[in-house]
Design a protein around this motif. Structure first.
Motif, PDB file in Angstrom:
ATOM      1  N   GLN A 137      -6.480  83.090  57.598  1.00 49.39           N
ATOM      2  CA  GLN A 137      -7.405  82.033  57.390  1.00 49.39           C
ATOM      3  C   GLN A 137      -6.764  80.760  56.463  1.00 49.39           C
ATOM      4  N   PHE A 138      -7.425  79.685  56.381  1.00 55.05           N
ATOM      5  CA  PHE A 138      -6.879  78.731  56.084  1.00 55.05           C
ATOM      6  C   PHE A 138      -6.024  78.985  54.633  1.00 55.05           C
ATOM      7  N   ASP A 139      -6.735  79.686  53.789  1.00 52.62           N
ATOM      8  CA  ASP A 139      -6.065  79.879  52.542  1.00 52.62           C
ATOM      9  C   ASP A 139      -5.057  81.166  52.476  1.00 52.62           C
ATOM     10  N   SER A 140      -4.979  81.863  53.305  1.00 59.80           N
ATOM     11  CA  SER A 140      -3.946  83.009  53.561  1.00 59.80           C
ATOM     12  C   SER A 140      -2.712  82.486  52.846  1.00 59.80           C
ATOM     13  N   GLY A 141      -2.406  81.347  52.926  1.00 66.10           N
ATOM     14  CA  GLY A 141      -0.845  80.917  52.755  1.00 66.10           C
ATOM     15  C   GLY A 141      -0.504  81.181  51.239  1.00 66.10           C
ATOM     16  N   THR A 142      -1.747  80.993  50.633  1.00 65.15           N
ATOM     17  CA  THR A 142      -1.172  81.306  49.044  1.00 65.15           C
ATOM     18  C   THR A 142      -0.764  82.842  48.864  1.00 65.15           C
ATOM     19  N   PHE A 143      -1.418  83.749  49.664  1.00 65.34           N
ATOM     20  CA  PHE A 143      -1.038  85.100  49.515  1.00 65.34           C
ATOM     21  C   PHE A 143       0.385  85.426  50.183  1.00 65.34           C
ATOM     22  N   PHE A 144       0.798  84.568  51.057  1.00 67.64           N
ATOM     23  CA  PHE A 144       1.951  84.795  51.822  1.00 67.64           C
ATOM     24  C   PHE A 144       2.964  84.255  50.746  1.00 67.64           C
ATOM     25  N   THR A 145       2.621  82.893  50.155  1.00 67.02           N
ATOM     26  CA  THR A 145       3.850  82.542  49.201  1.00 67.02           C
ATOM     27  C   THR A 145       4.021  83.338  48.159  1.00 67.02           C
ATOM     28  N   ILE A 146       3.029  84.103  47.616  1.00 63.07           N
ATOM     29  CA  ILE A 146       3.044  84.889  46.543  1.00 63.07           C
ATOM     30  C   ILE A 146       3.728  86.110  47.080  1.00 63.07           C
ATOM     31  N   SER A 147       3.567  86.501  47.986  1.00 60.52           N
ATOM     32  CA  SER A 147       4.087  87.831  48.435  1.00 60.52           C
ATOM     33  C   SER A 147       5.928  87.534  48.642  1.00 60.52           C
ATOM     34  N   GLY A 148       5.996  86.441  49.395  1.00 58.55           N
ATOM     35  CA  GLY A 148       7.369  86.130  49.584  1.00 58.55           C
ATOM     36  C   GLY A 148       8.115  85.989  48.243  1.00 58.55           C
ATOM     37  N   PHE A 149       7.375  85.155  47.546  1.00 59.69           N
ATOM     38  CA  PHE A 149       8.171  84.776  46.229  1.00 59.69           C
ATOM     39  C   PHE A 149       8.403  86.153  45.468  1.00 59.69           C
ATOM     40  N   ILE A 150       7.366  87.256  45.382  1.00 58.56           N
ATOM     41  CA  ILE A 150       7.691  88.264  44.657  1.00 58.56           C
ATOM     42  C   ILE A 150       8.802  89.051  45.333  1.00 58.56           C
ATOM     43  N   ALA A 151       8.747  88.927  46.611  1.00 56.91           N
ATOM     44  CA  ALA A 151       9.726  89.708  47.281  1.00 56.91           C
ATOM     45  C   ALA A 151      11.267  89.176  46.917  1.00 56.91           C
ATOM     46  N   VAL A 152      11.354  87.903  46.850  1.00 56.50           N
ATOM     47  CA  VAL A 152      12.639  87.223  46.780  1.00 56.50           C
ATOM     48  C   VAL A 152      13.089  87.281  45.064  1.00 56.50           C
ATOM     49  N   ALA A 153      12.031  87.426  44.393  1.00 57.04           N
ATOM     50  CA  ALA A 153      12.205  87.559  42.892  1.00 57.04           C
ATOM     51  C   ALA A 153      12.979  89.087  42.478  1.00 57.04           C
ATOM     52  N   ILE A 154      12.240  90.125  43.531  1.00 60.07           N
ATOM     53  CA  ILE A 154      12.599  91.361  43.102  1.00 60.07           C
ATOM     54  C   ILE A 154      13.988  91.512  43.701  1.00 60.07           C
ATOM     55  N   GLY A 155      14.310  90.986  44.997  1.00 54.33           N
ATOM     56  CA  GLY A 155      15.510  91.149  45.519  1.00 54.33           C
ATOM     57  C   GLY A 155      16.656  90.205  44.711  1.00 54.33           C
ATOM     58  N   GLY A 156      16.143  89.208  44.031  1.00 50.43           N
ATOM     59  CA  GLY A 156      17.238  88.432  43.292  1.00 50.43           C
ATOM     60  C   GLY A 156      17.186  86.951  44.052  1.00 50.43           C
TER      61      GLY A 156
END
Ligand SMILES: Nc1ncnc2c1ncn2[C@@H]1O[C@H](COP(=O)(O)OP(=O)(O)OP(=O)(O)O)[C@@H](O)[C@H]1O
Ligand SMILES: [Mg+2]
Lengths: 260, 634
Positions: B212-231
């Motif tokens: 839905q319209f605000d799922s973007g926030t969730f994806f942003t945070i997940s993607g960011f966490i992934a990239v922060a874990i990976g480097g």
């Protein structure tokens, strides 16, 4: 206190393949004005950065008032009474000239933030004392008329002067000044010379990097000449003026060979 | 077990795509692009419209959706992101991208509404049997598409001329520019490519997750966490981080509770930040540093002089004090109260962001802590409200201390991102801890705030309470900010290195600023709960945090009046123009982005400057030079 203010013993620093400082040793006598000169890229700023521990040195040791500075952060070094200025003036933008100077006096503020929030008499007293001292120093440096201007609106030369004043507000025992006269005109340079002499006469040890030879020769008690990371000469201004290696280094001969 | 792992890898594949988008933009421009997740939603919903509404065949609809999203991304990047790159410090860029996220979410809300959408699976819903496991066919699509995208991206970056140029920008933009590489073009390209990758991720994921319209926030945070874990900035790290995150979340959802799966992600992030700040495959320190490098932006100083400031603020306070008596404002009295409550929270944010120059995207989380602590203690344990407020403050202080200790040693914009992650953790805890918090539907039956036997039960009394509290807090902050404490914060914002060389303990001051902002938020959250007699997660969630940042920036940071202007504008205007409520999110996004672009001092700053110029003009006409006296210092 007796003994030299600063002792640099066999300091070396490499950046990857480049040896910026190689096995440099010198002493800065207490209460004197020591000038550090040398051609561009000689490693003068790097030496200052090593003393204030902006990056760790490769080998050797640096003693301030007899205690090693190894592993101290730049703030801890400042807290010991060793204050520096930067080659490109780093005045605080979005603050007035006066505020910049007041920040320099930060370490003398004793009142607790809570007292400051409540604007209690103790905080007010601190503030007034700081302000009085700041105004005195600004007057001395001829910056009073800029007092309420944004610091970054000042001409480059005045910004450098402001940085010296700000450093002075910390009441340092040793002041490291990186090219304070760069960007000053002749009359301003004369003012700076007078200011530096006055500071020294108050008992503050000064070490300064400077390209302006006439300034150095007129006010320095001791001159150290650095070239390609090595000290090639040191002594009083008269001796330095006559030193053939110094002349060679400044005339563009390969300074590296004298170093070996 | 096996099913959980497969599910995790699928989810992780999409996170990996998102993380790749992050890594790409970060490598080329040095900015963490929080808008990334919004492109997932945009891509998936575009496909929904093309396929379901317009009846295009799936393949064509998917292509169309990707092309549309990429084009949109390119335009958005060209109009907002890229021009700002040279002018704004890194932390402002971060907030700008947060604004872009809000903007895209607002657009989606207008075009698609707020209901969840689901795409049909690409090859039918019937699962296939492999080794006795039933696997949805969409899984193969996800794995395949992720693999293809990764390969193409790898080819583009390592084997083509464009890839070389992109990487050159990443290494050293100045040198790249001198070598004739069009850095603007490359920045736009990376932004559009990231949008494209996001859209693809959204499209393949949409059949197994509703968006839905605000799922973007969730994806942003997940993607960011992934990239922060990976480097940060490492492409391999992005993929590995994405997969780890996906599996961890599925395990948490499967074995603990689905509501805690977000929590796991955040804990993973905090652990990663603590032990491996550069991530598993980190590419060294970040290129830009965490100070807001104001040198690039010449703002001047906006400041009202002492006399007029006192007159003006006294007038405002008097006006606010008599407002309710006129009776004209009864209808908007509740909104005025909300304005006052939010003002307290944004005031705290101003200390942290405006004065100390640290970005927090989790102010709402501290409101949540303050609100829920007070509410739960009052409802479940019959504590007196004031004790609950205090408990909230203590808890917020503890959390802010912990967060600053974790992020203190790290460079880069980690504090900002850690606060965002923290906000998500708090959000998922509140949603998950049903017995205590009432879960997603909220906590009801919160009593009125009572102090020493007096109940602030009517809007009238609440209004005066909030007004009085606001005035007291502003006075305290005025004292603090004009003293050495405030100057130290400003110095830290301006130049950390120079501040440290003057014996200013940067860590301690940052921590203090963060603590002040947390306490203010906590107070404001408690007031929220006692005012509404009800508290739900979405009142203090991440959108609220982002909204508070918008309010601060639009109003004008680094001044104590800025928050008031911003909060009043964004709270009262939607109230007055009720029918336009649908456009609120979009408007907030646009306002934030535009403020950065055209009016970096904020509305309050702009107004003061204009007034100042007018006075100067009058003074010049009367041949009286403006008097500079001792009191005009501030
Ligand atoms: N951070 C660094 N990384 C790599 N090399 C460096 C760094 N800082 C200095 N250098 C190198 O060390 C050498 C000495 O530089 P330094 O800035 O100390 O010279 P300087 O004597 O201050 O010159 P100038 O008179 O121009 O200020 C130079 O070759 C410089 O390129
Ligand atoms: Mg130098």
């Amino acid at each position: 206190m007796i003994g030299p203010a600063l002792v640099v013993a066999n300091i070396s620093k490499r950046f990857g393949g480049v040896t910026a400082i190689s096995d440099v040793s010198f002493e800065v006598p207490r209460g004197c004005l020591t000038a550090l000169i040398g051609p561009n890229g000689a490693g003068k700023t790097t030496l200052f950065n090593l003393v204030t521990n902006l990056f760790p040195w490769t080998s050797g040791d640096i003693l301030f008032n007899g205690a090693s500075l190894k592993g101290s952060s730049s703030r801890q070094i400042a807290a010991l009474g060793l204050t520096r200025t930067f080659q490109t003036a780093r005045v605080f933008p979005r603050m007035t000239v006066l505020e910049n100077v007041l920040v320099g006096g930060h370490r003398h503020v004793r009142s607790h933030p809570i007292a400051q929030a409540l604007w209690l008499p103790s905080a007010r007293r601190d503030e007034m004392q700081l302000q009085a001292r700041a105004e005195e120093f600004l007057e001395l440096a001829g910056l009073t008329r800029y007092c309420h201007e944004p610091a970054t609106d000042l001409p480059m030369g005045s910004q450098k002067m402001l940085e010296v004043v700000r450093a002075l507000m910390t009441t340092p025992q040793l002041l490291l000044l990186d090219e304070p006269a760069a960007g000053l005109n002749d009359s301003e340079t004369a003012e700076l010379a007078a200011l530096l002499c006055a500071i020294r006469d108050c008992g503050v040890t000064i070490m300064l990097v400077e390209h302006n030879m006439s300034l150095v020769m007129s006010i320095a008690d001791q001159v150290i000449v650095l070239d390609v990371g090595c000290i090639i000469a040191s002594g009083n201004p008269k001796e330095i003026r006559r030193d053939s290696r110094v002349i060679a280094a400044y005339m563009g001969n390969d300074g590296g060979q004298t170093c070996a | 077990m096996a099913a959980t792992i497969i599910g995790g890898l699928l989810q992780g594949g999409v996170f990996a795509l998102l993380a790749l988008g992050f890594a790409l933009v970060y490598r080329v421009t040095g900015v963490v692009n929080l808008c990334q997740g919004a492109f997932c939603v945009l891509g998936a919903l575009s496909m929904y419209t093309l396929e379901q509404t317009l009846g295009w065949p799936a393949a064509l609809a998917a292509t169309g959706a990707v092309v549309l999203t990429t084009l949109f991304g390119a335009l958005l990047g060209l109009a907002t992101f890229v021009p700002a790159l040279n002018r704004l410090p890194n932390s402002s860029m971060l907030m700008l991208t947060a604004g872009l996220l809000t903007l895209v979410e607002g657009l989606v809300l207008i075009f698609w509404g707020s209901q969840p959408f689901n795409l049909p699976a690409f090859s039918g819903e019937a699962p296939v049997q492999i080794f006795g496991l039933r696997v949805a066919t969409q899984a193969f699509w996800i794995v395949g598409v992720v693999a293809v995208v990764v390969c193409l991206l790898w080819y583009l970056l390592t084997r083509t001329m464009i890839g070389k140029q992109l990487r050159a920008c990443a290494e050293n933009p100045m040198a790249a520019r001198l070598m004739g590489i069009n850095v603007t073009l490359m920045s736009t390209l990376s932004f559009s490519l990231a949008a494209m990758i996001g859209a693809i991720g959204g499209i393949v994921l949409a059949p197994i997750t509703s968006l839905q319209f605000d799922s973007g926030t969730f994806f942003t945070i997940s993607g960011f966490i992934a990239v922060a874990i990976g480097g940060m900035g490492s492409f391999v790290g992005a993929i590995v981080g994405g997969l780890i995150l996906g599996v961890a979340e599925q395990f948490a959802a499967g074995y603990i509770s689905s509501l805690f799966s977000n929590g796991i992600a955040v804990i993973l992030l905090l652990v990663a930040l603590m032990f491996r700040p550069n991530g598993l495959f980190g590419v060294g320190g970040s290129r830009r540093v965490d100070v807001r490098d104001e040198q690039q932006v010449h703002l001047g100083i906006v400041r009202i002089q002492n006399g007029p400031a006192v007159t003006l603020s006294t007038a405002i306070v008097l006006l606010l004090a008599v407002l309710p008596w006129t009776g004209w404002f009864d209808s908007i009295l509740p909104s005025l109260i909300i304005t006052g409550i939010l003002f307290i929270g944004v005031l705290g944010l101003d200390v942290l962001m405006g004065f100390a120059g640290q970005v927090s995207l989790g102010q709402g989380a501290f409101m949540a802590i303050g609100g829920y602590a007070a509410a739960i203690l009052a409802v479940q344990y019959d504590w007196p409200p004031l004790m609950g407020v205090l408990a909230g403050i203590v808890l917020s202080l503890a959390c802010s201390m912990g967060l600053s200790l974790v992020t203190m040693r790290l460079r880069g914009i980690y504090l900002a991102l850690a606060t965002l992650a923290f906000a998500m953790l708090v959000d998922s805890l509140i949603t998950g801890w049903m017995d205590l918090t009432g879960g997603p539907s909220g906590l009801v039956g919160i009593p009125a705030l009572s102090v020493g036997g007096y109940d602030f039960a009517t809007p009238f009394s609440m209004y005066y309470l909030v007004l009085a509290l606001g005035v007291v807090l502003v006075l305290l902050l005025t004292g603090l900010m004009r003293s050495s404490f405030g100057r130290a914060l400003k110095a830290i914002r301006a130049d950390q290195l120079a501040a440290a060389a003057l014996d200013i303990n940067i860590g301690r001051y940052k921590m203090a600023a963060f603590a002040i902002s947390a306490v203010f938020a906590s107070i404001s959250g408690s007031l929220f709960a006692f005012n509404f007699h009800y508290l739900a997660p979405d009142m203090v969630g991440i959108p609220r945090s982002l909204e508070m940042v918008t309010m601060l920036v639009v109003g004008g940071e680094g001044m104590l009046v800025g928050p008031l202007v911003g909060v009043a504008l964004l709270t009262l205007l939607p109230e007055v123009f009720q029918p336009l409520a649908l456009y609120k999110t979009l408007a907030e996004g646009i306002l934030l982005v535009m403020t950065f672009q055209y009016c970096p001092a904020g509305l309050a700053g702009l107004t003061i400057k204009q007034l100042h110029d007018v006075f100067e003009w009058f003074a010049a006409r009367k041949h009286i030079s403006p008097r500079i006296t001792q009191e005009d210092l501030r």
